[in-house]
Design an enzyme around this catalytic site. Sequence first.
Site, PDB file in Angstrom:
ATOM      1  N   ARG A   1      57.003  53.992  30.725  1.00 10.32           N
ATOM      2  CA  ARG A   1      56.882  55.422  31.024  1.00 10.32           C
ATOM      3  C   ARG A   1      57.752  56.295  30.101  1.00 10.32           C
ATOM      4  O   ARG A   1      57.799  57.528  30.284  1.00 10.32           O
ATOM      5  CB  ARG A   1      57.241  55.698  32.499  1.00 10.32           C
ATOM      6  CG  ARG A   1      56.317  55.004  33.488  1.00 10.32           C
ATOM      7  CD  ARG A   1      56.481  55.552  34.912  1.00 10.32           C
ATOM      8  NE  ARG A   1      56.033  56.941  35.029  1.00 10.32           N
ATOM      9  CZ  ARG A   1      56.173  57.694  36.122  1.00 10.32           C
ATOM     10  NH1 ARG A   1      56.768  57.194  37.183  1.00 10.32           N
ATOM     11  NH2 ARG A   1      55.742  58.934  36.159  1.00 10.32           N
TER      12      ARG A   1
ATOM     13  N   ARG B   1      66.028  52.987  40.093  1.00  8.26           N
ATOM     14  CA  ARG B   1      65.650  53.714  38.887  1.00  8.26           C
ATOM     15  C   ARG B   1      66.807  54.565  38.359  1.00  8.26           C
ATOM     16  O   ARG B   1      67.408  54.245  37.347  1.00  8.26           O
ATOM     17  CB  ARG B   1      64.433  54.601  39.170  1.00  8.26           C
ATOM     18  CG  ARG B   1      63.196  53.837  39.681  1.00  8.26           C
ATOM     19  CD  ARG B   1      62.534  53.052  38.584  1.00  8.26           C
ATOM     20  NE  ARG B   1      61.347  52.324  39.001  1.00  8.26           N
ATOM     21  CZ  ARG B   1      60.100  52.780  38.976  1.00  8.26           C
ATOM     22  NH1 ARG B   1      59.863  54.007  38.564  1.00  8.26           N
ATOM     23  NH2 ARG B   1      59.091  52.029  39.352  1.00  8.26           N
TER      24      ARG B   1
ATOM     25  N   CYS C   1      54.952  62.499  44.807  1.00 13.11           N
ATOM     26  CA  CYS C   1      54.998  61.975  43.435  1.00 13.11           C
ATOM     27  C   CYS C   1      54.133  62.802  42.483  1.00 13.11           C
ATOM     28  O   CYS C   1      54.432  62.893  41.298  1.00 13.11           O
ATOM     29  CB  CYS C   1      54.489  60.535  43.397  1.00 13.11           C
ATOM     30  SG  CYS C   1      55.475  59.371  44.322  1.00 13.11           S
TER      31      CYS C   1
ATOM     32  N   ASP D   1      50.656  56.609  34.223  1.00 13.75           N
ATOM     33  CA  ASP D   1      51.422  57.050  35.400  1.00 13.75           C
ATOM     34  C   ASP D   1      51.805  58.527  35.344  1.00 13.75           C
ATOM     35  O   ASP D   1      52.559  59.003  36.191  1.00 13.75           O
ATOM     36  CB  ASP D   1      52.727  56.228  35.515  1.00 13.75           C
ATOM     37  CG  ASP D   1      52.561  54.987  36.390  1.00 13.75           C
ATOM     38  OD1 ASP D   1      51.626  54.948  37.214  1.00 13.75           O
ATOM     39  OD2 ASP D   1      53.381  54.063  36.243  1.00 13.75           O
TER      40      ASP D   1
ATOM     41  N   HIS E   1      61.980  54.902  44.846  1.00 17.60           N
ATOM     42  CA  HIS E   1      62.419  56.265  44.523  1.00 17.60           C
ATOM     43  C   HIS E   1      62.826  56.942  45.837  1.00 17.60           C
ATOM     44  O   HIS E   1      62.197  56.704  46.870  1.00 17.60           O
ATOM     45  CB  HIS E   1      61.265  57.112  43.952  1.00 17.60           C
ATOM     46  CG  HIS E   1      61.032  56.985  42.479  1.00 17.60           C
ATOM     47  ND1 HIS E   1      59.769  56.977  41.923  1.00 17.60           N
ATOM     48  CD2 HIS E   1      61.899  56.927  41.432  1.00 17.60           C
ATOM     49  CE1 HIS E   1      59.866  56.905  40.613  1.00 17.60           C
ATOM     50  NE2 HIS E   1      61.148  56.869  40.281  1.00 17.60           N
TER      51      HIS E   1
HETATM   52  N1  ARG Z   1      53.907  53.898  39.074  1.00 17.56           N
HETATM   53  C1  ARG Z   1      54.927  54.896  39.101  1.00 17.56           C
HETATM   54  C2  ARG Z   1      56.281  54.265  38.898  1.00 17.56           C
HETATM   55  O1  ARG Z   1      56.513  53.208  39.419  1.00 17.56           O
HETATM   56  C3  ARG Z   1      54.891  55.658  40.392  1.00 17.56           C
HETATM   57  C4  ARG Z   1      55.844  56.795  40.425  1.00 17.56           C
HETATM   58  C5  ARG Z   1      55.822  57.525  41.724  1.00 17.56           C
HETATM   59  N2  ARG Z   1      56.556  58.700  41.652  1.00 17.56           N
HETATM   60  C6  ARG Z   1      57.476  59.109  42.541  1.00 17.56           C
HETATM   61  N3  ARG Z   1      57.969  60.309  42.435  1.00 17.56           N
HETATM   62  N4  ARG Z   1      57.875  58.312  43.501  1.00 17.56           N
HETATM   63  O2  ARG Z   1      57.134  54.788  38.204  1.00 17.56           O
END
Ligand code: ARG
Length: 301
Positions: free
Chosen positions: A126, A171, A294, A101, A200
């Site tokens: 991550r 998050r 992203c 990612d 996000h």
């Molecule tokens: N697969 C990643 C996650 O879920 C995607 C992140 C996308 N990034 C963003 N800035 N929205 O963390």
Amino acid sequence: MTETSLPPVAPGTAVPAPRAEAVLAPEGLPAALPPRRATPRRYAMCRPDHFAVRYAINPWMHPGDPVDRDLAVAQWEALRQTYLDLGHVVEVVPGLPEQPDMVFAANGGVVLGGRALGARFAHVERAAEGPAFAAWLRARGVPVHEPEHVGEGEGDFLVVGDRLLAGTGFRTAPAAHEEAARVLDAEVVPLRLVDPRYYHLDTALAVLADDDVAYVRGAFDPDALATLERLYPHALVVGEQDAGVLGLNAVSDGLHVVLPAAATRMAADLAARGYVPVPVDLSELLKGGGSVKCCTLELRG
Ligand code: ARG
């Protein structure tokens, strides 16, 4: 696919909106909209050489569905070329083979006034990206504050003029909002996200200019909606049709708005407000739950 012939933005110059007469009061807008101007930007991006969907940490991700990595790289290269054609600088962060990612560089931190708040990821999958982005920033001379609280960089922190809009709910932790205010010395406006598809803030709200944003109402709780209505009474409210293809995951230089090509209504609405929409296709990266914004970490100051 990259044959955009957009006028480059020479460093230090402001480009006026090309069709000033098109800015005349579309419905619901004040009669005198400010002319939109581009300013040159510096972005960090990470090539999706190791992109894959091996785990699911958002509803867009379906491990097992095929991903065409070569196509992902080609689409990413087209995005990078779009920024270069617009006159912006793009710096490339090397990706880690074990971090599929990492292409989503926006999550790597928040850089404001030449210093950074690093990232601390909510998911263990991550976690290793945080120190990797921080090391890259430090090697470039940017002091990075090691975050105490979970915060996913520009995924949840969006700079709008002097303000930092800050998402929470999925998050980034509320405690990270206070940390950001302290470390970056900015006014932080917390906004609670409620729809898991918009996990996000940068999937639910796009920064168009220092005084202008676009957002989808369904992504926010009532308090957040009231805050957005108060701060940005003339904001572009985007429907599910555009938001549902991550149309709000867009990057603006103040005039040109680079956005997912599938968000066609949003593109038309932006043009009516005096912006220049620049559609790009990032369909492969959408399988990871991300798009234009992203992939783009802005380096400020
Ligand atoms: N697969 C990643 C996650 O879920 C995607 C992140 C996308 N990034 C963003 N800035 N929205 O963390």
